[in-house]
Scaffold this active site. Structure first.
Site, mmCIF file in Angstrom:
data_model
loop_
_atom_site.group_PDB
_atom_site.id
_atom_site.type_symbol
_atom_site.label_atom_id
_atom_site.label_comp_id
_atom_site.label_asym_id
_atom_site.label_seq_id
_atom_site.Cartn_x
_atom_site.Cartn_y
_atom_site.Cartn_z
ATOM 1 N N GLU A 84 90.706 16.317 55.854
ATOM 2 C CA GLU A 84 89.462 16.925 55.377
ATOM 3 C C GLU A 84 89.228 18.231 56.119
ATOM 4 O OE1 GLU A 84 87.059 13.727 58.106
ATOM 5 O OE2 GLU A 84 86.048 14.467 56.333
ATOM 6 N N LYS A 91 87.613 21.037 58.464
ATOM 7 C CA LYS A 91 86.797 21.009 59.679
ATOM 8 C C LYS A 91 85.692 22.052 59.517
ATOM 9 C CE LYS A 91 86.952 21.099 64.716
ATOM 10 N NZ LYS A 91 85.765 21.979 64.853
ATOM 11 N N ASP A 99 82.551 24.407 60.107
ATOM 12 C CA ASP A 99 82.095 25.172 61.266
ATOM 13 C C ASP A 99 80.578 25.080 61.314
ATOM 14 O OD1 ASP A 99 82.624 28.591 62.474
ATOM 15 O OD2 ASP A 99 82.212 26.705 63.504
ATOM 16 N N TYR A 131 81.532 12.908 58.081
ATOM 17 C CA TYR A 131 82.962 12.740 58.353
ATOM 18 C C TYR A 131 83.284 11.397 59.016
ATOM 19 C CZ TYR A 131 81.468 14.537 62.956
ATOM 20 O OH TYR A 131 80.821 14.743 64.146
ATOM 21 N N LYS A 179 93.913 23.818 63.833
ATOM 22 C CA LYS A 179 93.097 25.013 63.691
ATOM 23 C C LYS A 179 93.821 26.095 62.888
ATOM 24 C CE LYS A 179 89.345 24.021 66.030
ATOM 25 N NZ LYS A 179 88.809 24.982 66.972
ATOM 26 N N CYS A 181 83.530 40.428 96.690
ATOM 27 C CA CYS A 181 82.820 39.816 95.568
ATOM 28 C C CYS A 181 81.780 40.793 95.025
ATOM 29 C CB CYS A 181 82.145 38.530 96.027
ATOM 30 S SG CYS A 181 81.037 37.796 94.797
ATOM 31 N N CYS A 241 78.143 39.062 95.997
ATOM 32 C CA CYS A 241 77.638 38.876 97.367
ATOM 33 C C CYS A 241 78.371 39.698 98.422
ATOM 34 C CB CYS A 241 77.688 37.397 97.752
ATOM 35 S SG CYS A 241 79.366 36.758 98.039
ATOM 36 N N CYS A 298 85.868 34.170 95.122
ATOM 37 C CA CYS A 298 84.946 34.628 96.161
ATOM 38 C C CYS A 298 84.896 33.570 97.260
ATOM 39 C CB CYS A 298 83.559 34.834 95.551
ATOM 40 S SG CYS A 298 82.236 34.967 96.769
ATOM 41 N N CYS A 322 76.988 32.913 98.274
ATOM 42 C CA CYS A 322 77.053 33.700 97.039
ATOM 43 C C CYS A 322 76.044 33.201 96.002
ATOM 44 C CB CYS A 322 78.462 33.645 96.456
ATOM 45 S SG CYS A 322 78.652 34.638 94.962
#
Length: 749
Positions: free
Chosen positions: A116, A118, A120, A228, A316, A410, A413, A428, A434
């Site tokens: 079936e 898929k 969205d 489904y 997909k 970083c 920070c 980091c 941070c």
């Protein structure tokens, strides 16, 4: 006003006819009467219910318009989790899925699959009791969703009452709420007409429409539903997913018109290709095809992981791609400290979404794809959700492009950014300091296996951080009853309980405190080993990488080549070079001693005399762990973490807040102080102490604690109601200890 019997009978008749025509119109797309006649039936029922309010029922077709706005969505815990589907992004991955299933079947007959589209959209769970819709909830995290019953009732394709009479007493219908392309176009035209920002795509429009606090807004949106599968069911579902879905359709629940049974891998491929060709002609967005094993008994036998069923996969479609230009590359810091490059793009439409940013994943990907600032790139929505840069278009590269460089500090920070050898992700090192990592650091610090601060959950941490009351773990110990009592859902008693839990947490162990710091890849076992090796926080913070791992030799040279060279030098003490050491070594003809490796040796030792004085371990690359569980990567994380002044200061503030643990003498390193070092224990049954406490004690003696029993297990600690593990241990001849036996064993140590 008394209600005559004929009014009641007429209302029931009207409802039944309207439900029937709703099903014909919205589900079957095959209306039997003109719109004017349908409208006449609705108006007659509305007039009857207005005259006799007692006639109004929750499942009446007139009740789809939505009620007053609600202040919030309530949480709904799914009785059966709504787990995700595994994805097959290519034909090869679909083949792998099919072959994995085929191995589990006894015969060679082609597997019967259900295929079936898929959709969205947004996954929901509809609960019917005695045929009446009583609750609708979003998927959420799979375990807990949001109650959207009022809004779902406004969707015409969701039956408020099931058709027929043979439905089960309890039925949970699962499916996707979506918006057709035509409906999406009409909605966006209306949004533009009102001067409002249009939605980016039908999925966003569907999700935004369903989650309106005012159900009357949802009622005005062109939403649809397609089933489904199912969740809780009070009767047997039968033998086939396909047949059960046909039963659901007979009860008035819409299912996909593209639903088909297909045989074997060839059937799956043919369905996928055929639907892909018609994809653009459909009036709704799909991002792939779902294939499920059709026999329900086989589904049960195949089972599921914690994340997805083993009997289903979503194949997909290829992601949509577009060309655009990289205008800049910035670095984002995630909640675990990962420093990720993000491409800032010239905005472009990809699959109906405006894409202005795309992930570059890590610096390895940047180098592999050779992405530079100013490049023209192909960008796509991977899995049609997350934008990513696919590749550079080199023929369009301008002369003034700039290379992407990993920052040394970083961007949030200012702490050092390190990328341990062999790791793709840079991080980091300002874990306790941070701001980007603040919530995650505090959540980990408070967790049960760390400082075990009871009552300090995720939502409370979010409030404390968002209010800027807690910037680092030490701030937790400065909270006041007055502050806590002001928080959402936190009264005086709850505040007092949390403060008491914070006070209790100050009495801990050195290992728990190390683990609570959240140093990358330092788990409970490694923390135990560090606590056994170092006599306190000060000595651990002063340690360098060489205190955890001893490295010798030359990278790139293996033990076989080194052994052959070492033997030759010992057996031929008279040999001398006639010039260049690297050339001389290459000329020896030793297997594996390539010119490149000879150059490494010559560069390291400089002369033949120095090379002769070297031991075998100085020639080949080798390392020794001085602390159990700490290799080069973890050593780099430890050294990098404690090198940051921010982290050392945060630790000092925690100790000043009163966190303490019993002082113990450090144990010798990995070479093993205790006879229990390396022994594997399994714990089962009900014991007088918490398992975590026993586990921590055993780890303190260098033992390992596993959750599963095998022939490699050294001891089973069995409490009351030990069950199957006790039987298995006896069958394998594994020593079984009770708590007294364990105490005696530890005394011997």
């Amino acid at each position: 006003m008394s209600m005559p019997d004929d009014a009641h009978r007429r209302a029931e008749s009207l409802r039944a006819r309207i439900r029937y025509h709703n099903h014909r119109y919205y589900v079957l797309d095959d209306p039997e009467i003109p719109d004017a006649e349908y409208d006449r039936l609705i108006r007659e029922l509305q007039a009857l219910e207005a005259e006799y309010p007692a006639l109004v029922t929750p499942d009446s077709p007139t009740q789809r318009v939505g009620g007053q706005p609600r202040p919030e969505f309530l949480a709904v815990r799914h009785r059966i989790p709504m787990i995700s589907l595994d994805n097959a992004m290519s034909d090869a991955e679909l083949l792998e899925f099919h072959q994995r299933l085929a191995k589990s079947f006894q015969d060679d007959a082609p597997i019967l699959y259900l295929a079936e589209p898929k959709l969205d959209g947004l996954a929901v769970n509809l609960r019917y009791e005695q045929g009446i819709l009583i609750q609708a909830a979003t998927r959420g995290d799979g375990t807990t969703g949001e109650d959207v019953t009022q809004n779902a009732r406004t969707i015409q394709t969701i039956p408020l009452r099931l058709l027929g009479e043979d439905w089960p007493a309890i039925l949970e219908v699962r499916g996707e709420i979506y918006m057709t392309r035509a409906g999406f176009a009409r909605l966006n035209a209306e949004m533009r007409r009102k001067g409002r920002t249009p939605f980016a795509n039908p999925r966003n429009a569907a999700a935004g429409s369903l989650r309106q606090l005012d159900a009357r807004i949802t009622a005005g949106r062109p939403l649809a539903f397609c089933c489904y599968g199912w969740g809780e069911l009070s009767a047997s579902a039968g033998e086939s997913q396909f047949v059960m879905l046909q039963r659901l359709a007979a009860w008035g629940v819409p299912i996909s018109k593209e639903l088909q049974q297909v045989r074997g891998l060839d059937g799956c491929r043919a369905y996928f290709d055929a639907l892909g060709e018609r994809r653009d002609a459909l009036d709704y967005d799909i991002d792939g095809v779902v294939f499920k094993v059709d026999r329900l008994a086989d589904q049960v036998r195949l089972g599921a992981t914690a994340h997805h069923p083993r009997w289903a996969v979503a194949r997909k479609f290829p992601a949509q791609e577009e060309l655009t230009q990289v205008e800049a590359v910035e670095f984002q810091v995630g909640r675990t400290g990962a420093v990720t490059p993000v491409a800032r793009l010239r905005p472009v439409q990809v699959g109906g979404v405006t894409v202005a940013n795309a992930t570059l994943h890590n610096m390895d990907e940047v180098i592999r794809k050779d992405v530079r600032i100013g490049d023209t790139v192909i960008v796509r929505r991977a899995g049609e959700v997350i934008p990513e840069v696919v590749r550079v278009v080199p023929e369009r590269r301008p002369p003034d492009v700039r290379a992407v460089e990993l920052p040394s500090q970083c961007p949030v920070c200012g702490s050092d950014v390190i990328r341990p050898e062999g790791e793709a992700v840079a991080r980091c090192t300002g874990g306790l300091y941070c701001p980007a990592q603040r919530k995650e650091a505090i959540r980990h610090f408070a967790s049960r296996r760390a400082m075990d601060i009871e009552g300090l959950g995720e939502k409370l941490i979010e409030q404390l951080v968002d209010l800027d009351w807690v910037r680092e773990p030490a701030d937790l110990y400065r909270l006041t009853p007055e502050q806590l009592a002001r928080l959402e859902r936190m009264g005086e008693k709850s505040a007092a309980n949390l403060l008491a839990a914070l006070e209790r947490s100050k009495e801990t162990s050195f290992a728990r405190f190390i683990f609570a710091l959240g140093i990358r890849e330092v788990g409970e076992t490694t923390a135990q080993a560090l606590a056994a090796r170092f006599d306190g926080m000060a000595s651990l913070m002063q340690a360098r990488e060489s205190d955890f791992v001893r490295e010798r030799g030359i990278k790139g040279i293996g033990i076989e080549t080194a052994t052959a060279l070492h033997r030759f030098l010992v057996e031929h003490p008279e040999q001398e070079t006639d010039g260049n050491l690297a050339d001389w070594l290459t000329g020896l003809g030793i297997r594996g001693l390539t010119p490149a490796r000879a150059s490494l040796l010559a560069e390291r030792f400089g002369s033949l005399q120095a090379l002769r004085l070297a031991g075998l371990e100085d020639l080949y690359w080798n390392s020794a762990r001085l602390v159990e569980g700490v290799g080069p990567v973890v050593a780099a994380h430890l050294a990098g973490f404690f090198a940051q002044a921010h982290n050392r200061e945060a630790i000092a503030r925690l100790l000043a807040a009163g966190i303490r643990w019993p002082e113990t003498a450090p144990q010798p390193s990995a070479a093993g102080a205790s006879p229990l070092t390396g022994k594997t224990f399994v714990i089962t049954g009900t014991l007088s102490r918490p398992r975590d406490a026993i586990k921590e004690q055993l780890q303190g003696f260098g033992a390992r604690v596993s959750g599963s029993l095998s022939s490699k297990t050294d001891y089973l600690l069995a409490g009351e109601a030990a069950g199957s593990k006790l039987d298995k241990a006896r069958a394998l001849g594994i020593p079984v200890l009770d708590e007294a036996g364990l105490a005696a064993l530890l005394v011997q140590e």
